[in-house]
Design a protein around this motif. Sequence first.
Motif, mmCIF file in Angstrom:
data_model
loop_
_atom_site.group_PDB
_atom_site.id
_atom_site.type_symbol
_atom_site.label_atom_id
_atom_site.label_comp_id
_atom_site.label_asym_id
_atom_site.label_seq_id
_atom_site.Cartn_x
_atom_site.Cartn_y
_atom_site.Cartn_z
ATOM 1 N N LYS A 1 -23.234 -2.697 -1.865
ATOM 2 C CA LYS A 1 -23.059 -1.266 -2.095
ATOM 3 C C LYS A 1 -21.588 -0.920 -1.919
ATOM 4 C CE LYS A 1 -24.178 0.021 2.652
ATOM 5 N NZ LYS A 1 -24.983 0.825 3.508
ATOM 6 N N SER A 2 -21.177 0.177 -2.498
ATOM 7 C CA SER A 2 -19.780 0.590 -2.434
ATOM 8 C C SER A 2 -19.422 1.029 -1.027
ATOM 9 C CB SER A 2 -19.539 1.741 -3.408
ATOM 10 O OG SER A 2 -18.223 2.199 -3.304
ATOM 11 N N GLN A 3 -18.235 0.596 -0.575
ATOM 12 C CA GLN A 3 -17.763 0.987 0.753
ATOM 13 C C GLN A 3 -16.373 1.574 0.621
ATOM 14 O OE1 GLN A 3 -17.787 -2.296 3.429
ATOM 15 N NE2 GLN A 3 -19.939 -2.686 3.194
ATOM 16 N N ASN A 4 -16.253 2.851 0.432
ATOM 17 C CA ASN A 4 -14.955 3.500 0.360
ATOM 18 C C ASN A 4 -14.766 4.326 1.623
ATOM 19 O OD1 ASN A 4 -14.166 2.504 -2.127
ATOM 20 N ND2 ASN A 4 -15.372 4.046 -3.211
ATOM 21 N N HIS A 5 -14.346 3.650 2.700
ATOM 22 C CA HIS A 5 -14.141 4.336 3.960
ATOM 23 C C HIS A 5 -13.083 3.613 4.776
ATOM 24 C CE1 HIS A 5 -17.043 1.153 4.875
ATOM 25 N NE2 HIS A 5 -16.586 1.188 6.101
ATOM 26 N N ASP A 6 -12.568 4.310 5.757
ATOM 27 C CA ASP A 6 -11.609 3.707 6.670
ATOM 28 C C ASP A 6 -12.378 2.997 7.778
ATOM 29 O OD1 ASP A 6 -9.346 4.662 5.339
ATOM 30 O OD2 ASP A 6 -9.517 6.612 6.339
ATOM 31 N N ILE A 7 -11.619 2.350 8.657
ATOM 32 C CA ILE A 7 -12.242 1.695 9.805
ATOM 33 C C ILE A 7 -12.968 2.764 10.617
ATOM 34 C CG2 ILE A 7 -11.762 0.474 11.959
ATOM 35 C CD1 ILE A 7 -11.444 -1.215 9.474
ATOM 36 N N THR A 8 -14.227 2.533 10.917
ATOM 37 C CA THR A 8 -15.023 3.489 11.675
ATOM 38 C C THR A 8 -15.538 2.823 12.934
ATOM 39 O OG1 THR A 8 -17.094 2.824 10.616
ATOM 40 C CG2 THR A 8 -15.835 4.561 9.521
ATOM 41 N N ALA A 9 -16.245 3.594 13.737
ATOM 42 C CA ALA A 9 -16.794 3.074 14.983
ATOM 43 C C ALA A 9 -17.723 1.893 14.725
ATOM 44 C CB ALA A 9 -17.530 4.182 15.728
ATOM 45 N N THR A 10 -18.350 1.836 13.545
ATOM 46 C CA THR A 10 -19.248 0.713 13.252
ATOM 47 C C THR A 10 -18.460 -0.580 13.044
ATOM 48 O OG1 THR A 10 -19.239 1.194 10.883
ATOM 49 C CG2 THR A 10 -20.992 2.196 12.195
ATOM 50 N N GLU A 11 -17.149 -0.469 12.847
ATOM 51 C CA GLU A 11 -16.324 -1.655 12.658
ATOM 52 C C GLU A 11 -15.584 -2.055 13.936
ATOM 53 O OE1 GLU A 11 -14.534 0.118 9.270
ATOM 54 O OE2 GLU A 11 -15.490 -1.312 7.927
ATOM 55 N N LYS A 12 -15.881 -1.375 15.021
ATOM 56 C CA LYS A 12 -15.294 -1.733 16.311
ATOM 57 C C LYS A 12 -15.632 -3.192 16.615
ATOM 58 C CE LYS A 12 -15.295 -0.521 21.165
ATOM 59 N NZ LYS A 12 -15.756 0.404 22.190
ATOM 60 N N GLY A 13 -14.653 -3.919 17.088
ATOM 61 C CA GLY A 13 -14.869 -5.325 17.416
ATOM 62 C C GLY A 13 -14.453 -6.286 16.321
ATOM 63 N N LEU A 14 -14.141 -5.759 15.123
ATOM 64 C CA LEU A 14 -13.671 -6.646 14.066
ATOM 65 C C LEU A 14 -12.325 -7.244 14.463
ATOM 66 C CD1 LEU A 14 -14.379 -4.735 10.721
ATOM 67 C CD2 LEU A 14 -15.614 -6.671 11.688
ATOM 68 N N ILE A 15 -12.040 -8.407 13.939
ATOM 69 C CA ILE A 15 -10.750 -9.047 14.128
ATOM 70 C C ILE A 15 -9.854 -8.615 12.976
ATOM 71 C CG2 ILE A 15 -9.526 -11.259 14.273
ATOM 72 C CD1 ILE A 15 -11.438 -10.553 16.671
ATOM 73 N N LYS A 16 -8.636 -8.216 13.309
ATOM 74 C CA LYS A 16 -7.666 -7.753 12.324
ATOM 75 C C LYS A 16 -6.502 -8.745 12.304
ATOM 76 C CE LYS A 16 -4.585 -3.837 11.447
ATOM 77 N NZ LYS A 16 -4.127 -2.539 11.974
ATOM 78 N N VAL A 17 -6.265 -9.339 11.147
ATOM 79 C CA VAL A 17 -5.166 -10.276 10.982
ATOM 80 C C VAL A 17 -4.108 -9.584 10.126
ATOM 81 C CG1 VAL A 17 -4.463 -12.566 10.187
ATOM 82 C CG2 VAL A 17 -6.774 -12.220 11.127
ATOM 83 N N SER A 18 -2.986 -9.242 10.748
ATOM 84 C CA SER A 18 -1.896 -8.539 10.072
ATOM 85 C C SER A 18 -0.797 -9.538 9.730
ATOM 86 C CB SER A 18 -1.318 -7.447 10.976
ATOM 87 O OG SER A 18 -2.326 -6.523 11.353
ATOM 88 N N VAL A 19 -0.478 -9.626 8.448
ATOM 89 C CA VAL A 19 0.585 -10.518 7.978
ATOM 90 C C VAL A 19 1.722 -9.608 7.525
ATOM 91 C CG1 VAL A 19 1.177 -12.415 6.436
ATOM 92 C CG2 VAL A 19 -1.200 -12.153 7.239
ATOM 93 N N MET A 20 2.795 -9.562 8.322
ATOM 94 C CA MET A 20 3.869 -8.597 8.119
ATOM 95 C C MET A 20 5.121 -9.301 7.604
ATOM 96 S SD MET A 20 3.105 -6.484 11.637
ATOM 97 C CE MET A 20 3.031 -7.963 12.645
ATOM 98 N N TYR A 21 5.727 -8.703 6.580
ATOM 99 C CA TYR A 21 6.901 -9.275 5.928
ATOM 100 C C TYR A 21 8.122 -8.418 6.261
ATOM 101 C CZ TYR A 21 3.416 -11.974 3.473
ATOM 102 O OH TYR A 21 2.377 -12.822 3.184
ATOM 103 N N PRO A 22 8.945 -8.872 7.226
ATOM 104 C CA PRO A 22 10.103 -8.078 7.658
ATOM 105 C C PRO A 22 11.122 -7.884 6.542
ATOM 106 C CG PRO A 22 9.679 -9.880 9.189
ATOM 107 C CD PRO A 22 8.816 -10.108 7.985
ATOM 108 N N TYR A 23 11.720 -6.693 6.535
ATOM 109 C CA TYR A 23 12.798 -6.397 5.598
ATOM 110 C C TYR A 23 14.093 -7.006 6.128
ATOM 111 C CZ TYR A 23 16.592 -4.025 3.275
ATOM 112 O OH TYR A 23 17.736 -3.772 2.582
ATOM 113 N N ALA A 24 14.885 -7.558 5.251
ATOM 114 C CA ALA A 24 16.242 -8.005 5.564
ATOM 115 C C ALA A 24 17.034 -7.992 4.264
ATOM 116 C CB ALA A 24 16.235 -9.405 6.179
#
Length: 142
Positions: free
Chosen positions: A27-50
């Motif tokens: 089903k379609s999921q167009n929402h932000d992180i909500t309380a039901t997503e508490k506990g998910l692991i978030k992997v952030s891959v950040m590309y620094p500016y230089a």
Amino acid sequence: MKLKLILSFFLLTTCFVSFSQDMPSGKSQNHDITATEKGLIKVSVMYPYAEGKTFNMEYYETKHMPMVAGFLGANLVKYTIEKGLSSGIPNQPLPFMAIGIFYVKSLSEYQAAIAPNRDAIRADFINYTNVVPVILVSEVVK
């Protein structure tokens, strides 16, 4: 100093444009992180500016992130792609050109999926950037 860092981080995160890619789940999921997503692991891959560093957002969005998402399988809940616009502090350089974020259910499953594909993921970097990313693994608490 700590308050200044927290404020800077808050301002930084509000200065990004986010492009969300929900993963299919029947089903379609167009929402932000909500309380039901508490506990998910978030992997952030950040590309620094230089100065002199480059980033091909089109390739990242259409090729690289979908490739990595495919490796993650059913463990992946969704991923987002953010394009850096400015620093949260006036007259300061852009801290990150882009950030890719994966939301997964299990850190151990994420690590197991990435390990055999690490070389392919790294080899693809040259197709979109000359930046070494900074990676942060965290847990969604709210």
